[in-house]
Design an enzyme around this catalytic site. Structure first.
Site, PDB file in Angstrom:
ATOM      1  CE  LYS A  91      -2.109   3.560   2.212  1.00 45.31           C
ATOM      2  NZ  LYS A  91      -1.170   4.336   2.064  1.00 45.31           N
ATOM      3  CD  GLU A 103      12.793   0.843   9.760  1.00 47.89           C
ATOM      4  OE1 GLU A 103      13.265   2.143  10.804  1.00 47.89           O
ATOM      5  OE2 GLU A 103      13.544  -0.193  10.482  1.00 47.89           O
ATOM      6  CB  CYS A 127      13.101   8.964   8.359  1.00 45.95           C
ATOM      7  SG  CYS A 127      14.102   8.199   7.100  1.00 45.95           S
ATOM      8  CD  GLU A 167      10.062  13.884  10.509  1.00 51.70           C
ATOM      9  OE1 GLU A 167       9.103  12.889  11.493  1.00 51.70           O
ATOM     10  OE2 GLU A 167      10.529  12.941  10.417  1.00 51.70           O
TER      11      GLU A 167
HETATM   12  P1  NAD Z   1       2.390   8.744   7.208  1.00 47.39           P
HETATM   13  O1  NAD Z   1       2.502   8.566   8.579  1.00 47.39           O
HETATM   14  O2  NAD Z   1       1.748   9.762   6.687  1.00 47.39           O
HETATM   15  O3  NAD Z   1       2.411   7.181   6.097  1.00 47.39           O
HETATM   16  C1  NAD Z   1       2.599   6.610   5.747  1.00 47.39           C
HETATM   17  C2  NAD Z   1       1.710   5.328   5.117  1.00 47.39           C
HETATM   18  O4  NAD Z   1       0.878   5.054   5.998  1.00 47.39           O
HETATM   19  C3  NAD Z   1       1.270   5.710   3.739  1.00 47.39           C
HETATM   20  O5  NAD Z   1       1.238   5.211   3.009  1.00 47.39           O
HETATM   21  C4  NAD Z   1      -0.339   6.036   4.605  1.00 47.39           C
HETATM   22  O6  NAD Z   1      -1.373   5.962   3.533  1.00 47.39           O
HETATM   23  C5  NAD Z   1      -0.116   4.664   5.460  1.00 47.39           C
HETATM   24  N1  NAD Z   1      -1.460   5.510   6.586  1.00 47.39           N
HETATM   25  C6  NAD Z   1      -1.867   6.593   7.267  1.00 47.39           C
HETATM   26  N2  NAD Z   1      -2.976   5.855   8.162  1.00 47.39           N
HETATM   27  C7  NAD Z   1      -2.787   4.870   8.242  1.00 47.39           C
HETATM   28  C8  NAD Z   1      -3.626   3.663   9.161  1.00 47.39           C
HETATM   29  N3  NAD Z   1      -4.681   4.389   9.909  1.00 47.39           N
HETATM   30  N4  NAD Z   1      -3.335   2.794   9.084  1.00 47.39           N
HETATM   31  C9  NAD Z   1      -2.802   1.995   7.884  1.00 47.39           C
HETATM   32  N5  NAD Z   1      -1.647   2.618   7.091  1.00 47.39           N
HETATM   33  C10 NAD Z   1      -2.064   4.407   7.607  1.00 47.39           C
HETATM   34  O7  NAD Z   1       3.993   9.294   7.075  1.00 47.39           O
HETATM   35  P2  NAD Z   1       4.532  10.004   5.710  1.00 47.39           P
HETATM   36  O8  NAD Z   1       3.916  11.307   6.210  1.00 47.39           O
HETATM   37  O9  NAD Z   1       4.120   9.438   4.267  1.00 47.39           O
HETATM   38  O10 NAD Z   1       6.252   9.353   5.783  1.00 47.39           O
HETATM   39  C11 NAD Z   1       7.039  11.182   7.099  1.00 47.39           C
HETATM   40  C12 NAD Z   1       7.271  10.425   7.582  1.00 47.39           C
HETATM   41  O11 NAD Z   1       8.135   8.875   7.255  1.00 47.39           O
HETATM   42  C13 NAD Z   1       8.124  10.815   8.726  1.00 47.39           C
HETATM   43  O12 NAD Z   1       8.002  11.058  10.090  1.00 47.39           O
HETATM   44  C14 NAD Z   1       9.520   9.839   8.504  1.00 47.39           C
HETATM   45  O13 NAD Z   1      10.271  10.477   8.946  1.00 47.39           O
HETATM   46  C15 NAD Z   1       8.848   8.457   8.413  1.00 47.39           C
HETATM   47  N6  NAD Z   1       9.796   7.579   7.774  1.00 47.39           N
HETATM   48  C16 NAD Z   1      10.561   6.923   8.478  1.00 47.39           C
HETATM   49  C17 NAD Z   1      11.498   6.465   7.029  1.00 47.39           C
HETATM   50  C18 NAD Z   1      12.073   5.704   8.664  1.00 47.39           C
HETATM   51  O14 NAD Z   1      13.011   4.542   7.849  1.00 47.39           O
HETATM   52  N7  NAD Z   1      12.536   5.866   9.842  1.00 47.39           N
HETATM   53  C19 NAD Z   1      11.811   6.649   6.891  1.00 47.39           C
HETATM   54  C20 NAD Z   1      11.045   7.648   5.588  1.00 47.39           C
HETATM   55  C21 NAD Z   1      10.078   8.531   6.482  1.00 47.39           C
END
Ligand code: NAD
Length: 504
Positions: A184, A259, A293, A391
């Site tokens: 997804k 992550e 991230c 962040e």
């Molecule tokens: P997000 O949490 O908004 O979304 C990530 C994914 O989760 C998307 O596909 C979204 O549709 C899905 N999602 C959202 N709500 C959900 C739910 N209730 N149930 C299941 N899936 C759901 O994150 P984002 O804004 O897309 O990405 C940015 C974030 O990701 C930042 O906080 C960043 O630090 C983090 N990130 C972490 C790493 C790491 O390896 N630690 C790497 C890259 C990004």
């Protein structure tokens, strides 16, 4: 400066890919997808619901229980993984172009991410061929060995920053392990993910092993997390989303890899190679538009070099080329989406009252459209400030002075996150002592983030749970069953044997 490059043959509609076929949602639901330079919709995408997740999980389950994939010899799976890598490399130009169009990432960096995606598949191909499992001997009594088995259908949920590369980071080990998957991808950036189906089919991945359902997190993502046929969820995204997924996965006692977010410190001691530290600190926070991230978004600088560091860092930040993401000269492109842009801009405004603005502070002059933010530097930021603690996930950095090692450590550890840290010093003892005392999952000494794919990747505290990278990824997607073999006679206390005259 803000020309609008549109890749040729851009799809106007993006579908799911379930059981080897492109398809729309059962109920016909869609959502709109925009590009971050014009902020206009360029496509619709199928919006997955429960019914679509059900179909994708059913296909993945069939491919797991009936298909050849989990049973293949490692070498056979590795051959397909290497073909996937070849195919990604062949399509690098197209892939980078689509990724840049959809995300606003600078094209040169999108190329790097495409290469890394291919490398992820090659790496796990090599790893499974070299994989062996433990066998343990108790002399004269037992031989015990580990029977490693793929767990089943893995649900992979990914974010919008470097989407294709982060998808590969989960797809490669899941497939290498023999699992089947439902991906997804993030709803802001579904474009590059639509290439996976062709890449996998061409490489000979059996039907139903890879399934993709687009859609919103609260709909498609939520249905995937709660689906009883999905024992594993590998998630990368925001900490708050991770917490929701944790709660929702509890009922099914699912395996979780998390992550999450970060607010990583870059700690510069007075004895550091200052030029190298400045190069890396700039790249560390402004590469990938700061939507990274592991961004070093808090720079902690020893007092005696603080003024000099701030001056040099700010001069370079002002000079960073912000522009059309497709222009190879661009160093910082457009942020992914107007909603995210508004969030980053709100932190830029907040920063003006929480720190001393040294560079940036808003839109770059002359760039009226698109989600452009000038690289923004705040100095003298107090540790309680929100721009120090939270962040931002954009090209914004907070610089704070420190007096000594203990003070630097307290600042570095004084946030809820614990993903990465970067430490700059020529002093070997200090470097290791300091690194080992940091509450973070990964430390780079005298470097920005340069990954060795064999090392553990992951955060502590609010930055995540579990580790990916190398064999740890394989561990996540496989069950390690212990098989015990008795050698000779088994010695068993003879319950219930006394009345028959046996000695107990
Ligand atoms: P997000 O949490 O908004 O979304 C990530 C994914 O989760 C998307 O596909 C979204 O549709 C899905 N999602 C959202 N709500 C959900 C739910 N209730 N149930 C299941 N899936 C759901 O994150 P984002 O804004 O897309 O990405 C940015 C974030 O990701 C930042 O906080 C960043 O630090 C983090 N990130 C972490 C790493 C790491 O390896 N630690 C790497 C890259 C990004």
């Amino acid at each position: 400066m803000t020309g609008h490059f549109i890749p040729k043959d851009l799809p106007t509609h993006i579908q799911h890919y379930i059981d080897g076929a492109f398809t729309d949602s059962v109920g016909g639901e869609t959502f709109s997808v925009l590009d971050p330079v014009s902020n206009t919709d360029y496509a619709t995408a199928a919006a997955g619901q429960q019914a679509d997740i059900d179909l994708a999980v059913a296909a993945a389950t069939r491919a797991f229980t009936e298909g050849p994939w989990p049973q293949l010899k490692s070498r056979e799976r590795a051959r397909i993984l290497n073909q996937i890598a070849d195919s990604i490399e062949t399509q690098e130009t197209r892939l980078a172009e689509l990724e840049t169009f959809d995300t606003g990432l600078p094209i040169t960096q999108a190329h790097g991410q495409a290469q890394r995606a291919a490398e992820n598949f090659r790496f796990f191909a090599d790893l499974i061929v070299a994989q062996f499992d433990d066998a343990m001997k108790v002399p004269g009594a037992q031989i015990n060995y580990v029977n490693r088995k793929p767990i089943g259908v893995a649900g992979l949920i990914t974010p919008w920053n470097t989407p294709f590369m982060l998808e590969s980071w989960k797809l490669a080990p899941a497939l290498a392990s023999g699992c089947t998957v439902v991906l997804k991808p993030a709803e802001f950036t579904p474009l590059s993910a639509s290439l996976w189906a062709g890449i996998f089919a061409e490489a000979g991945l059996p039907q139903g092993v890879f399934n993709l359902v687009n859609g919103l997190g609260e709909e498609a993502g939520d249905a995937l997390v709660k689906h009883p046929g999905v024992p594993l969820i590998s998630f990368t995204g925001e900490t708050t989303t991770g917490q929701t997924i944790f709660r929702n996965a509890a009922t099914g006692l699912k395996g979780l890899s998390m992550e999450l977010g970060g607010k990583s410190p870059c700690v510069v001691f007075a004895d550091a190679d200052l030029d190298a530290a400045i190069d890396s600190a700039l790249f560390g926070v402004f590469s990938l538009n700061g939507e990274r991230c592991t961004a070093g978004s808090r720079i902690l600088v020893e007092r005696s070099i603080y003024v000099d560091f701030c001056e040099k860092f700010a001069a370079r930040a002002k000079n960073i080329v912000v522009g059309d993401p497709h222009d190879p000269a661009t160093e910082v492109g457009a942020l992914v989406h107007p909603e995210h842009y508004a969030k980053v801009m709100s932190y830029v405004e907040l920063g003006k009252s929480e720190g001393r603005l040294l560079a940036g502070g808003g839109r770059p002059p002359g760039m009226e459209n698109g989600n452009y933010v000038a690289p923004t530097v705040f100095a003298d930021v107090a540790p309680e400030a929100r721009i120090f603690q939270e962040e931002i996930f954009g090209p914004v950095v907070a610089i704070t002075p420190f007096e000594n090692d203990a003070g630097a450590l307290a600042l570095a550890n004084g946030v809820k996150y614990g993903l990465a840290a970067y430490v700059w010093t020529q002093n070997l003892t200090r470097a290791h002592t300091f690194a080992q005392n940091l509450d973070v999952g990964m430390v780079w000494l005298n470097s920005h983030n340069v990954r060795d794919l064999r090392t553990p990747f992951g955060g502590v505290k609010a930055s995540g749970l579990g580790h990916e990278g190398g064999f740890r990824s394989i561990d996540f997607y496989t069950e390690q069953q212990a098989v015990h073999i008795t050698l000779g006679t088994v010695h068993t206390p003879r319950f219930g044997a006394t009345q028959f005259g046996a000695t107990p």
